[in-house]
Scaffold this motif. Structure first.
Motif, PDB file in Angstrom:
ATOM      1  N   GLU A 293       1.349 -14.357   4.654  1.00  0.00           N
ATOM      2  CA  GLU A 293       0.462 -13.226   4.914  1.00  0.00           C
ATOM      3  C   GLU A 293      -0.902 -13.523   4.338  1.00  0.00           C
ATOM      4  O   GLU A 293      -1.008 -13.973   3.198  1.00  0.00           O
ATOM      5  CB  GLU A 293       0.987 -11.953   4.223  1.00  0.00           C
TER       6      GLU A 293
ATOM      7  N   SER B 266       4.192   0.713   7.539  1.00  0.00           N
ATOM      8  CA  SER B 266       4.268  -0.309   6.493  1.00  0.00           C
ATOM      9  C   SER B 266       4.620  -1.688   7.037  1.00  0.00           C
ATOM     10  O   SER B 266       5.701  -1.909   7.590  1.00  0.00           O
ATOM     11  CB  SER B 266       5.301   0.101   5.441  1.00  0.00           C
ATOM     12  N   LEU B 267       3.716  -2.614   6.821  1.00  0.00           N
ATOM     13  CA  LEU B 267       3.958  -4.015   7.193  1.00  0.00           C
ATOM     14  C   LEU B 267       5.127  -4.578   6.392  1.00  0.00           C
ATOM     15  O   LEU B 267       6.004  -5.253   6.926  1.00  0.00           O
ATOM     16  CB  LEU B 267       2.687  -4.827   6.910  1.00  0.00           C
ATOM     17  N   TYR B 268       5.136  -4.283   5.070  1.00  0.00           N
ATOM     18  CA  TYR B 268       6.187  -4.868   4.233  1.00  0.00           C
ATOM     19  C   TYR B 268       7.569  -4.311   4.578  1.00  0.00           C
ATOM     20  O   TYR B 268       8.556  -5.024   4.439  1.00  0.00           O
ATOM     21  CB  TYR B 268       5.854  -4.674   2.745  1.00  0.00           C
TER      22      TYR B 268
ATOM     23  N   GLU C 227      -7.651  -2.688   6.334  1.00  0.00           N
ATOM     24  CA  GLU C 227      -6.943  -3.949   6.094  1.00  0.00           C
ATOM     25  C   GLU C 227      -6.782  -4.749   7.382  1.00  0.00           C
ATOM     26  O   GLU C 227      -6.370  -4.210   8.399  1.00  0.00           O
ATOM     27  CB  GLU C 227      -5.560  -3.688   5.486  1.00  0.00           C
TER      28      GLU C 227
ATOM     29  N   ARG D  52      -6.211   2.795   6.440  1.00  0.00           N
ATOM     30  CA  ARG D  52      -5.080   3.322   5.691  1.00  0.00           C
ATOM     31  C   ARG D  52      -5.460   4.562   4.902  1.00  0.00           C
ATOM     32  O   ARG D  52      -6.476   4.594   4.226  1.00  0.00           O
ATOM     33  CB  ARG D  52      -4.561   2.222   4.760  1.00  0.00           C
TER      34      ARG D  52
ATOM     35  N   TYR E 263       2.281   1.704  -3.449  1.00  0.00           N
ATOM     36  CA  TYR E 263       1.270   2.169  -4.406  1.00  0.00           C
ATOM     37  C   TYR E 263       1.109   3.672  -4.271  1.00  0.00           C
ATOM     38  O   TYR E 263       1.034   4.413  -5.233  1.00  0.00           O
ATOM     39  CB  TYR E 263      -0.127   1.598  -4.103  1.00  0.00           C
TER      40      TYR E 263
ATOM     41  N   ARG F 203      -5.773  -2.211  10.253  1.00  0.00           N
ATOM     42  CA  ARG F 203      -5.439  -0.797  10.019  1.00  0.00           C
ATOM     43  C   ARG F 203      -6.426  -0.086   9.117  1.00  0.00           C
ATOM     44  O   ARG F 203      -6.973  -0.679   8.188  1.00  0.00           O
ATOM     45  CB  ARG F 203      -4.055  -0.713   9.346  1.00  0.00           C
TER      46      ARG F 203
ATOM     47  N   ARG G 193      -5.552 -11.068  -0.136  1.00  0.00           N
ATOM     48  CA  ARG G 193      -4.225 -11.395  -0.681  1.00  0.00           C
ATOM     49  C   ARG G 193      -3.569 -12.449   0.204  1.00  0.00           C
ATOM     50  O   ARG G 193      -3.461 -12.271   1.407  1.00  0.00           O
ATOM     51  CB  ARG G 193      -3.332 -10.144  -0.713  1.00  0.00           C
TER      52      ARG G 193
ATOM     53  N   PHE H  30       0.838  -1.194   0.000  1.00  0.00           N
ATOM     54  CA  PHE H  30       0.000   0.000   0.000  1.00  0.00           C
ATOM     55  C   PHE H  30       0.882   1.256   0.000  1.00  0.00           C
ATOM     56  O   PHE H  30       0.674   2.193  -0.779  1.00  0.00           O
ATOM     57  CB  PHE H  30      -0.906  -0.031   1.232  1.00  0.00           C
ATOM     58  N   THR H  31       1.877   1.243   0.865  1.00  0.00           N
ATOM     59  CA  THR H  31       2.774   2.392   0.971  1.00  0.00           C
ATOM     60  C   THR H  31       3.420   2.706  -0.380  1.00  0.00           C
ATOM     61  O   THR H  31       3.517   3.860  -0.793  1.00  0.00           O
ATOM     62  CB  THR H  31       3.874   2.101   2.021  1.00  0.00           C
TER      63      THR H  31
HETATM   64  C1  16G Z   1      -1.348  -3.956   0.024  1.00  0.00           C
HETATM   65  C2  16G Z   1      -1.740  -5.417   0.012  1.00  0.00           C
HETATM   66  C3  16G Z   1      -1.765  -6.009   1.405  1.00  0.00           C
HETATM   67  C4  16G Z   1      -0.468  -5.738   2.124  1.00  0.00           C
HETATM   68  C5  16G Z   1      -0.185  -4.266   2.127  1.00  0.00           C
HETATM   69  C6  16G Z   1       1.148  -3.978   2.766  1.00  0.00           C
HETATM   70  C7  16G Z   1      -3.329  -5.324  -1.859  1.00  0.00           C
HETATM   71  C8  16G Z   1      -4.672  -5.657  -2.365  1.00  0.00           C
HETATM   72  N1  16G Z   1      -3.033  -5.646  -0.599  1.00  0.00           N
HETATM   73  O1  16G Z   1      -2.378  -3.174   0.518  1.00  0.00           O
HETATM   74  O2  16G Z   1      -1.945  -7.410   1.296  1.00  0.00           O
HETATM   75  O3  16G Z   1      -0.529  -6.215   3.439  1.00  0.00           O
HETATM   76  O4  16G Z   1      -0.162  -3.777   0.801  1.00  0.00           O
HETATM   77  O5  16G Z   1       1.319  -2.582   2.706  1.00  0.00           O
HETATM   78  O6  16G Z   1      -2.540  -4.798  -2.599  1.00  0.00           O
HETATM   79  P1  16G Z   1       2.231  -1.784   3.727  1.00  0.00           P
HETATM   80  O7  16G Z   1       3.617  -2.324   3.613  1.00  0.00           O
HETATM   81  O8  16G Z   1       2.117  -0.367   3.302  1.00  0.00           O
HETATM   82  O9  16G Z   1       1.682  -2.036   5.108  1.00  0.00           O
END
Ligand code: 16G
Length: 253
Positions: A231, A175-177, A157, A147, A104, A145, A220, A101-102
């Motif tokens: 995940e 950001s989770l990722y 989410e 967002r 995108y 969260r 996802r 998400f971050t």
């Molecule tokens: C996106 C993903 C989601 C993931 C998130 C992590 C889709 C539909 N879903 O939203 O699965 O957990 O990104 O984003 O794309 P973050 O690192 O910003 O938390």
């Protein structure tokens, strides 16, 4: 040259009772490419010749070849014929194609932020156990969260991960990722399922939309390179975000 052709002769690939000819030919060529017997850049005999050598119809050859082309194992060059393709770096395995998400939002020039609704370690639901391959005694880490992009709430989410992958859900701020990458555990592949749903009153309030408004629900499941699912995120996304997702999905087949 004769040796090369032996590969296509019926005795090399056809067995009665083992399925349609085009399928057997396809499987045989696919295995020969994987084993390097047909090296990258090797040119296949023209369709007509191949049909004669393999003792099948041109339609059979065409079906087998088009399947190999569809899978990226062969490439058809206009006017030149079919060639074995060099193995392609797999896009779906590259981190850049599996965006968060971050990311995108960053690509769209927007700043993302999150409001944490709930974080912690819980007993897994049957759905979580199934998606993440957990056993009854295991626990699951959850991060829920709201967002935002700039100041607009865009998504809700609910993310679930095995606790050995995310032992401290409190570590997730925005950001989770980023957190997963920091631990060398970021997913490299994901499968998404998209449906349209209507918002409940509670979710509508958070997303600042009217109750019952249509949004996209995207589930996802994301995997490590080993194939382990790490995940499961269910998200509700305002439909104005859809164009991002649709566009990016083209990058990540
Ligand atoms: C996106 C993903 C989601 C993931 C998130 C992590 C889709 C539909 N879903 O939203 O699965 O957990 O990104 O984003 O794309 P973050 O690192 O910003 O938390």
């Amino acid at each position: 040259m004769d040796d090369d052709l032996a590969l296509f002769r019926p005795e090399a690939w056809f067995r009665a009772g083992r399925g349609p000819r085009y399928e057997q030919l396809y499987r045989h060529l696919s295995a020969a490419i994987a084993a390097g017997e047909l090296a990258p850049e090797t040119q296949l005999p023209p369709e007509r010749d191949l049909a004669l050598i393999a003792d099948v119809s041109r339609v059979t050859v065409r079906k087998a070849v088009s399947q190999l082309v569809a899978e990226g194992l062969l490439e058809q060059r206009r006017g030149a014929g079919s060639f074995v393709r060099a193995p392609q770096p797999k896009l779906e395995h590259s981190l850049s194609a599996l965006l968060s998400f971050t990311e995108y939002m960053r690509q769209r020039g927007k700043t993302s932020s999150s409001r944490i609704l709930r974080r912690g370690i819980f007993l897994p639901t049957p759905d979580e156990m199934m998606a993440l391959g957990l056993s009854p005694g295991d626990r699951v880490a959850r991060v829920e969260r709201l967002r935002f992009a700039d100041d607009t709430p865009l998504a809700l989410e609910w993310s679930s991960l095995p606790t050995d992958i995310l032992p401290e859900p409190e570590a997730v701020e925005t950001s989770l990722y980023d957190v997963l990458r920091g631990m060398g555990r970021a997913p490299t592949r994901a499968v998404q399922r998209i449906t349209a749903v209507n918002l409940t009153a509670a979710d509508a309030k958070l997303l600042q939309l009217p109750e019952g408004a249509a949004v996209l629900r995207i589930d996802r499941t994301a995997y490590l390179p080993t194939g382990r699912p790490i995940e499961f995120t269910r998200g509700l996304y305002r439909s104005d975000i859809y164009d991002f997702i649709a566009e990016l999905r083209l990058d990540a087949p």
